[in-house]
Design an enzyme around this catalytic site. Structure first.
Site, PDB file in Angstrom:
ATOM      1  N   HIS A  87      -9.447  10.045   2.318  1.00 32.37           N
ATOM      2  CA  HIS A  87      -9.092   8.915   1.459  1.00 32.37           C
ATOM      3  C   HIS A  87      -9.275   9.359   0.019  1.00 32.37           C
ATOM      4  CE1 HIS A  87      -8.801   4.993  -0.345  1.00 32.37           C
ATOM      5  NE2 HIS A  87      -8.420   4.510   0.810  1.00 32.37           N
ATOM      6  N   ARG A 127      -1.387   8.975   0.818  1.00 25.48           N
ATOM      7  CA  ARG A 127      -2.777   9.383   0.593  1.00 25.48           C
ATOM      8  C   ARG A 127      -2.981  10.883   0.455  1.00 25.48           C
ATOM      9  NH1 ARG A 127      -5.797   5.442   4.806  1.00 25.48           N
ATOM     10  NH2 ARG A 127      -5.617   3.660   3.440  1.00 25.48           N
ATOM     11  N   ARG A 145      -1.330   9.520   8.792  1.00 23.37           N
ATOM     12  CA  ARG A 145      -1.321   8.081   9.076  1.00 23.37           C
ATOM     13  C   ARG A 145      -0.904   7.285   7.841  1.00 23.37           C
ATOM     14  NH1 ARG A 145      -5.843   3.704   8.574  1.00 23.37           N
ATOM     15  NH2 ARG A 145      -6.393   5.072   6.876  1.00 23.37           N
ATOM     16  N   HIS A 151     -11.704  10.388   6.045  1.00 25.93           N
ATOM     17  CA  HIS A 151     -11.509   8.954   6.281  1.00 25.93           C
ATOM     18  C   HIS A 151     -10.972   8.629   7.664  1.00 25.93           C
ATOM     19  CE1 HIS A 151     -10.791   4.842   5.227  1.00 25.93           C
ATOM     20  NE2 HIS A 151      -9.486   4.944   5.372  1.00 25.93           N
ATOM     21  N   GLU A 161       0.854  -1.201   0.000  1.00 24.28           N
ATOM     22  CA  GLU A 161       0.000   0.000   0.000  1.00 24.28           C
ATOM     23  C   GLU A 161       0.880   1.237   0.000  1.00 24.28           C
ATOM     24  OE1 GLU A 161      -2.822  -0.333   3.216  1.00 24.28           O
ATOM     25  OE2 GLU A 161      -4.184  -1.535   1.997  1.00 24.28           O
TER      26      GLU A 161
HETATM   27  C1  FAD Z   1     -14.141   2.180   5.042  1.00 29.95           C
HETATM   28  C2  FAD Z   1     -12.936   2.098   5.929  1.00 29.95           C
HETATM   29  C3  FAD Z   1     -11.843   1.324   5.557  1.00 29.95           C
HETATM   30  C4  FAD Z   1     -10.727   1.245   6.392  1.00 29.95           C
HETATM   31  N1  FAD Z   1      -9.693   0.421   6.023  1.00 29.95           N
HETATM   32  C5  FAD Z   1      -8.656   0.254   6.882  1.00 29.95           C
HETATM   33  C6  FAD Z   1      -7.649  -0.695   6.615  1.00 29.95           C
HETATM   34  O1  FAD Z   1      -7.683  -1.414   5.613  1.00 29.95           O
HETATM   35  N2  FAD Z   1      -6.625  -0.818   7.500  1.00 29.95           N
HETATM   36  C7  FAD Z   1      -6.540  -0.064   8.642  1.00 29.95           C
HETATM   37  O2  FAD Z   1      -5.588  -0.233   9.411  1.00 29.95           O
HETATM   38  N3  FAD Z   1      -7.498   0.833   8.916  1.00 29.95           N
HETATM   39  C8  FAD Z   1      -8.552   0.997   8.079  1.00 29.95           C
HETATM   40  N4  FAD Z   1      -9.531   1.908   8.379  1.00 29.95           N
HETATM   41  C9  FAD Z   1      -9.456   2.616   9.662  1.00 29.95           C
HETATM   42  C10 FAD Z   1      -9.795   1.642  10.781  1.00 29.95           C
HETATM   43  O3  FAD Z   1     -10.837   0.805  10.347  1.00 29.95           O
HETATM   44  C11 FAD Z   1     -10.247   2.389  12.031  1.00 29.95           C
HETATM   45  O4  FAD Z   1      -9.300   3.364  12.373  1.00 29.95           O
HETATM   46  C12 FAD Z   1     -10.361   1.413  13.193  1.00 29.95           C
HETATM   47  O5  FAD Z   1     -11.152   0.316  12.830  1.00 29.95           O
HETATM   48  C13 FAD Z   1     -10.956   2.116  14.398  1.00 29.95           C
HETATM   49  O6  FAD Z   1     -11.249   1.145  15.361  1.00 29.95           O
HETATM   50  P1  FAD Z   1     -11.776   1.599  16.770  1.00 29.95           P
HETATM   51  O7  FAD Z   1     -11.941   0.355  17.553  1.00 29.95           O
HETATM   52  O8  FAD Z   1     -10.922   2.676  17.309  1.00 29.95           O
HETATM   53  O9  FAD Z   1     -13.200   2.275  16.459  1.00 29.95           O
HETATM   54  P2  FAD Z   1     -14.475   1.746  15.645  1.00 29.95           P
HETATM   55  O10 FAD Z   1     -14.234   0.465  14.968  1.00 29.95           O
HETATM   56  O11 FAD Z   1     -14.934   2.893  14.813  1.00 29.95           O
HETATM   57  O12 FAD Z   1     -15.539   1.468  16.799  1.00 29.95           O
HETATM   58  C14 FAD Z   1     -16.067   2.523  17.569  1.00 29.95           C
HETATM   59  C15 FAD Z   1     -17.011   1.916  18.572  1.00 29.95           C
HETATM   60  O13 FAD Z   1     -17.358   2.897  19.535  1.00 29.95           O
HETATM   61  C16 FAD Z   1     -18.778   2.905  19.733  1.00 29.95           C
HETATM   62  N5  FAD Z   1     -19.140   4.242  20.197  1.00 29.95           N
HETATM   63  C17 FAD Z   1     -18.792   5.437  19.679  1.00 29.95           C
HETATM   64  N6  FAD Z   1     -19.307   6.438  20.409  1.00 29.95           N
HETATM   65  C18 FAD Z   1     -19.994   5.855  21.425  1.00 29.95           C
HETATM   66  C19 FAD Z   1     -20.758   6.347  22.498  1.00 29.95           C
HETATM   67  N7  FAD Z   1     -20.928   7.669  22.713  1.00 29.95           N
HETATM   68  N8  FAD Z   1     -21.347   5.466  23.342  1.00 29.95           N
HETATM   69  C20 FAD Z   1     -21.203   4.122  23.160  1.00 29.95           C
HETATM   70  N9  FAD Z   1     -20.473   3.595  22.144  1.00 29.95           N
HETATM   71  C21 FAD Z   1     -19.888   4.462  21.296  1.00 29.95           C
HETATM   72  C22 FAD Z   1     -19.336   2.523  18.384  1.00 29.95           C
HETATM   73  O14 FAD Z   1     -20.649   2.061  18.507  1.00 29.95           O
HETATM   74  C23 FAD Z   1     -18.342   1.442  17.977  1.00 29.95           C
HETATM   75  O15 FAD Z   1     -18.704   0.221  18.611  1.00 29.95           O
HETATM   76  C24 FAD Z   1     -10.676   1.995   7.582  1.00 29.95           C
HETATM   77  C25 FAD Z   1     -11.757   2.778   7.942  1.00 29.95           C
HETATM   78  C26 FAD Z   1     -12.885   2.833   7.135  1.00 29.95           C
HETATM   79  C27 FAD Z   1     -14.044   3.676   7.548  1.00 29.95           C
END
Ligand code: FAD
Length: 531
Positions: free
Chosen positions: A235, A281, A377, A342, A119
């Site tokens: 993105h 990116r 990032r 993104h 990537e």
């Molecule tokens: C389309 C897309 C593709 C991506 N592709 C990649 C990739 O290939 N590789 C990579 O490394 N990263 C990728 N990313 C980025 C990566 O997916 C995210 O940075 C990462 O998954 C974030 O994980 P997290 O656990 O921090 O939050 P999230 O997975 O966003 O989870 C957040 C959680 O918090 C909960 N929440 C939020 N606010 C509250 C609240 N007030 N009360 C209760 N619950 C709450 C939500 O319900 C959810 O369960 C991508 C992102 C997107 C959108």
């Protein structure tokens, strides 16, 4: 009636960060795991490309560290980068031990050699993946494990409203039960924010609903410092369709030879960067934005039709499927793409154990600012960060748990002064306005004037929202709007403080990069709340 719950650890968020932290905690630790929608509704589920890790024979920790530092444009903290990268192999092994099925090289499957993709910004093939559904594979396996764990109690459709801090510690949170429409009290000895990013501040975003920066806003209100929120990653390639929500076309399509084209079919990326389509990116997003504005085009095109259909079906089944649903065929023609918000690089300041400024409060995953990403990032480092910091924060909590005090008595949520709203249109109107001016004034290219306009507008919105919040019962939409307006203000203030262009922050008023790299750190102004 509102209820009171007591656990050892309250984990707010069920993405890669929250789920893996909960699973790393000891089996005798009573955990509440919360999600504001269904368990799989965060960004994690949608991650396509994969997770970066040092797995290839010819790859090294030093090379991954150098690539990350270079993408971060001088602003990464070397300690955080080395810490994250050196733990990458172990995190992959842990995911495999939980049952995540990563793709193997077809010719080497007996030796269990992983298929690794390339990537932008990476000097080696180091992206481990499960076709183009990596996030979903991780999410489903970890969710199943959490559901089976006797010490983890799962609560869905619960929205954290605000953190509770007393006696100098975080002791829980007020939580809206969306089904019962009551605000309950969740008390715990340690609280973890794993709430994801804030890209929904922008009109066009690849993120699912819910990416409203709730954790960042709650931590700020509780007195924690935040940093580097001017670095919003756009993105470069989201599928463009006037009637469909933005859908991300993974970076790996360019990694496998996808070419970016102008509407007349001309390639243009080499005019902006010698790395062409594999430039980082921000460079690609800015180049697309520049060409779209220059030509007045609604979108540009991404062409990978030279690859065999079988190859595309096996490597990019989700993208192929989404294209088909919209009447396009990626194996036969270029597909239309535009940039979209993104990833939130900045967030709540934490150390390598995920500790924030407020004792008892941890932040992990996209909501945090660990120093890994700096000003930009590098692709696929974010899932890795979720996994690495979930493990280190869980270890820190486990080591201290026995000595952490039980929460003190706290007053329940008071709804006696508020009524049901009869004007929800105020919320939807303000949502639209906020996201539109953030896109227009705080987007890929910024100026002082645009930032001043944005700050003026967000201040007006915030006073309207505060009045609404004070008079009406809370709902998920109102809470998200209140948090997004807060985080938008923090993003704008960070952007105004940076008098240079660096990484993802590009301003026409200061196009040069300064010699010294400094984080933008904001400290809450209420002295009573400061750490
Ligand atoms: C389309 C897309 C593709 C991506 N592709 C990649 C990739 O290939 N590789 C990579 O490394 N990263 C990728 N990313 C980025 C990566 O997916 C995210 O940075 C990462 O998954 C974030 O994980 P997290 O656990 O921090 O939050 P999230 O997975 O966003 O989870 C957040 C959680 O918090 C909960 N929440 C939020 N606010 C509250 C609240 N007030 N009360 C209760 N619950 C709450 C939500 O319900 C959810 O369960 C991508 C992102 C997107 C959108």
């Amino acid at each position: 009636m509102p209820r009171t719950y007591q656990h050892d650890v309250l984990v707010i968020g069920s993405g890669a960060a929250g789920l893996s932290l909960a699973l790393h905690l000891p089996a005798d630790c009573r955990v509440a795991l919360l999600s504001k929608a269904d368990l799989n509704q965060g960004s994690t589920y949608w991650a396509q490309g994969g997770m970066a890790a040092v797995l290839h024979d010819r790859d090294t920790v030093a090379a991954h560290v150098e690539d990350t530092l270079s993408a971060g444009a001088g602003l990464c903290q070397r300690e955080a980068v080395e810490f994250t990268v050196s733990n990458s192999r172990r995190c992959v092994e842990w995911l495999v031990s939980q049952g995540v099925d990563f793709d193997l090289r077809e010719d080497q499957s007996e030796n269990r050699e992983f298929h690794l993709t390339m990537e932008g910004g990476h000097s080696h093939r180091r992206i481990i993946h499960s076709a183009d559904r990596t996030g979903r594979a991780i999410s489903e396996v970890l969710t199943e494990k959490a559901q089976a764990a006797a010490n983890i109690e799962i609560f869905t459709h619960r929205v954290a409203v605000d953190l509770i801090h007393a006696d100098g510690r975080c002791q829980g949170a007020y939580i809206l039960d969306q089904k019962r429409e009551h605000v309950d009290l969740f008390q715990a000895r340690a609280v973890v924010l794993a709430t994801g990013g804030a890209s929904k501040a922008y009109l066009y975003t690849s993120n699912p609903d819910g990416a409203s920066g709730d954790g960042i806003a709650m931590a700020w209100r509780a007195g924690c410092r935040v940093a580097n929120l001017e670095f919003n990653q756009f993105h470069p390639t989201c599928l463009y369709h006037p009637k469909a929500k933005s859908f991300l076309v993974t970076e790996a399509v360019r990694g496998e030879g996808g070419k970016l084209l102008l509407p007349d079919g001309t390639r243009f990326m080499h005019g902006f960067d010698p790395r062409g389509e594999l430039a980082p990116r921000d460079v690609v997003a800015r180049a697309i934005d520049h060409e779209m504005k220059r030509l007045g085009a609604d979108c540009l095109y991404l062409d990978i039709s030279h690859q065999p259909r079988d190859f595309l079906e096996s490597h990019f089944p989700t993208v192929m499927q989404r294209c088909r649903e919209l009447g396009m065929d990626m194996a036969a023609e270029p597909i239309p793409v535009v940039p979209a918000a993104h990833y939130t690089c900045g967030g709540i300041i934490v150390d390598t154990a995920g500790r924030t400024d407020l004792p008892g409060l941890y932040a992990i995953g996209e909501t945090s600012c660990t120093g890994l990403h700096g000003a930009n990032r590098m692709a696929s480092n974010s899932l890795l960060e979720c996994l690495v910091y979930a493990e280190s924060a869980a270890a820190d909590i486990a080591a201290k748990l026995a000595s952490l005090p039980l929460p003190s008595a706290v007053r329940p949520w008071d709804e006696s002064q508020v009524t049901d709203s009869d004007e929800d249109v105020v919320i939807s109107h303000n949502w639209d306005e906020l996201r539109r001016f953030m896109w227009d004034y705080v987007g890929i290219v910024r100026t002082n004037k645009r930032l001043e306009r944005a700050l003026h507008r967000v201040t007006l919105l915030q006073s309207e929202i505060a009045e609404y919040y004070g008079n009406y019962k809370v709902s998920n939409d109102l809470l998200e709007l209140r948090n997004l307006a807060m985080v938008a203000e923090l993003m704008i203030r960070c952007a105004m403080e940076r008098k240079e262009s660096r990484g993802l922050h590009y301003t026409l008023d200061y196009p040069q990069q300064l010699a010294a790299a400094r984080d933008t750190v904001l400290t809450p102004s209420n002295p009573a709340l400061q750490p």
